[in-house]
Scaffold this active site. Structure first.
Site, PDB file in Angstrom:
ATOM      1  N   TRP A 128       0.875  -1.182   0.000  1.00  0.00           N
ATOM      2  CA  TRP A 128       0.000   0.000   0.000  1.00  0.00           C
ATOM      3  C   TRP A 128       0.916   1.237   0.000  1.00  0.00           C
ATOM      4  CZ3 TRP A 128      -2.178   2.736   4.737  1.00  0.00           C
ATOM      5  CH2 TRP A 128      -3.189   3.631   4.369  1.00  0.00           C
ATOM      6  N   ASP A 208      -0.220  -5.370   9.799  1.00  0.00           N
ATOM      7  CA  ASP A 208      -1.288  -4.467   9.379  1.00  0.00           C
ATOM      8  C   ASP A 208      -2.504  -5.318   9.011  1.00  0.00           C
ATOM      9  OD1 ASP A 208      -2.896  -2.542   8.301  1.00  0.00           O
ATOM     10  OD2 ASP A 208      -1.522  -1.935   6.697  1.00  0.00           O
ATOM     11  N   LYS A 243     -13.108  -1.012   6.732  1.00  0.00           N
ATOM     12  CA  LYS A 243     -13.672  -1.872   5.693  1.00  0.00           C
ATOM     13  C   LYS A 243     -14.653  -2.887   6.286  1.00  0.00           C
ATOM     14  CE  LYS A 243     -10.297  -0.121   3.066  1.00  0.00           C
ATOM     15  NZ  LYS A 243      -9.438   0.686   3.881  1.00  0.00           N
TER      16      LYS A 243
END
Ligand code: LMR
Length: 392
Positions: A128, A208, A243
């Protein structure tokens, strides 16, 4: 006075939102920023969250400050889902704090890594883009290794090599599941090996976990994280609810630290608290309070998990349909079927990415990353035909 400030480029991913919005074509497709979409192309508020928000409006009797750690009821209620029912705090060795989204958590985790004296953090490539951006801002050197192999699976050889040349001065940043941008996750057997290697080389893991539940399931997606935590003495975990509770703009996340000895928790977490105070002082309350209210209520929890199952199931169907297209123009879509979460990468050239935008009105990141949730029964054939056209 401010003349020494240089113009900064707009964030390429966030800029896609504007590019897509400005395109007048009715059949344009947005496969850019990572938000879930239904088969109708919408990103609705979870029913469980709406119900919790209604209760919250009624029940909340104050908006006075909570402190830099935020809503600790939210933080602890999440722990059995992340770390497992039987090891929710690893025998008193894990504590957490609320952060503004996963990015806020990563900001604290990476700043703590730097404060703890580490100079280098290993990060798979691609990752990312914000990972590298935060590391650069903090002054943490990134050591890169290739995350994926040409066949659309994880490049274990590259990871083994990176870890074998690393040591106690190094940290490693790993995606717990639903790798962003490739969708390529480690298998359970690979996680078993990775956990052993991290422990053997005494590297500090930063994990993460921003998409738990969007890959194979809430429990399944936590396998790697839990496996690593069993093997190592200490770790930092960045978590996002943006999310899996659909709270994107409300910015809901948490940072957890696992330490070797329970007595070290207060010292370690005091660094998270002081860094939060210097960055945003205290996290925004609303979204985390809504998550807490979902998790405090059995019926709302069941509703949330059911809504999450439906999201995951839809993305599996989109992946299966893309995979079934197989060789399409000059690319093979088959590996997408075995990948997880919102994202996969199609190896478009930069020119092909532009052509997908200009000729077909299909928007996705310059890396070739597509958000599979942007595809629906109504537009997936159009997408596959466009891929065949520009890559053929
Ligand atoms: C993404 O990668 O699209 C998401 O994580 C959203 C973001 O903030 O970049």
């Amino acid at each position: 006075m401010l003349s020494d400030l240089q113009q900064q480029p707009a964030d390429a991913l966030l800029a896609l939102i504007k590019l897509h919005n400005a395109d007048p074509r009715p059949d344009k497709i947005d496969l850019g920023v990572g938000v879930y979409r239904t088969g109708q192309g919408e990103t609705p508020v979870f029913g469980a969250i709406k119900a919790a928000e209604r209760k919250l409006v009624e029940a909340q009797d104050s908006k006075a400050y909570l402190g830099p750690e935020g809503d600790m009821g939210f933080v602890t209620r999440l722990m059995p889902y992340i770390f497992g029912k039987d090891s929710a705090d690893m025998g008193g060795r894990i504590e957490g704090m609320q952060t503004p989204g996963g990015t806020g958590s990563l900001r604290l985790a990476l700043a703590m890594v730097k404060r703890a004296g580490y100079n280098r953090i290993l990060v798979g490539k691609p990752s990312w883009p914000n990972h590298a951006q935060i590391c650069a801002d903090i002054g943490l050197e990134v050591g890169e290794f290739h995350h994926s192999a040409a066949d659309g699976t994880a490049n274990m050889d590259a990871l083994r090599e990176a870890l074998s040349s690393a040591g106690p001065d190094d940290a490693i940043l790993l995606h717990g599941c639903c790798h962003n941008p490739t969708g390529i996750d480690y298998s359970n057997a690979e996680w078993d090996e990775i956990a052993g290697l991290i422990a053997e080389h005494k590297v500090l893991p930063v994990i993460d976990l921003a998409y738990q539940g969007l890959g194979m399931g809430m429990e399944e997606d936590a396998y790697g994280l839990r496996r690593v935590l069993v093997e190592v003495p200490e770790a930092l975990i960045s978590y996002s609810c943006d999310k899996n509770f659909g709270l994107y703009r409300d910015r809901v996340g948490a940072l957890y630290a696992m330490v070797a000895d329970e007595g070290d928790l207060s010292r370690v977490m005091s660094n998270g608290h002081s860094l939060a105070r210097a960055n945003w002082s205290q996290p925004p309350d609303h979204g985390a309070a809504a998550v807490r209210m979902v998790l405090e209520d059995e019926a709302l929890t069941a509703q949330w998990l059911d809504e999450l199952d439906q999201m995951r199931e839809r993305m599996r169907q989109v992946r299966a349909k893309l995979a079934a297209a197989g060789e399409t123009g000059g690319v093979d879509l088959a590996p997408i079927g075995g990948q997880n979460g919102l994202f996969s990468i199609i190896p478009f050239t930069p020119e092909q990415v532009q052509e997908m935008r200009s000729k077909h009105g299909i928007y996705f990141a310059g890396s070739g990353r597509i958000n599979v949730a942007g595809l629906t029964t109504g537009n997936i054939d159009q997408f596959i035909a466009a891929v065949a056209d520009v890559t053929g």
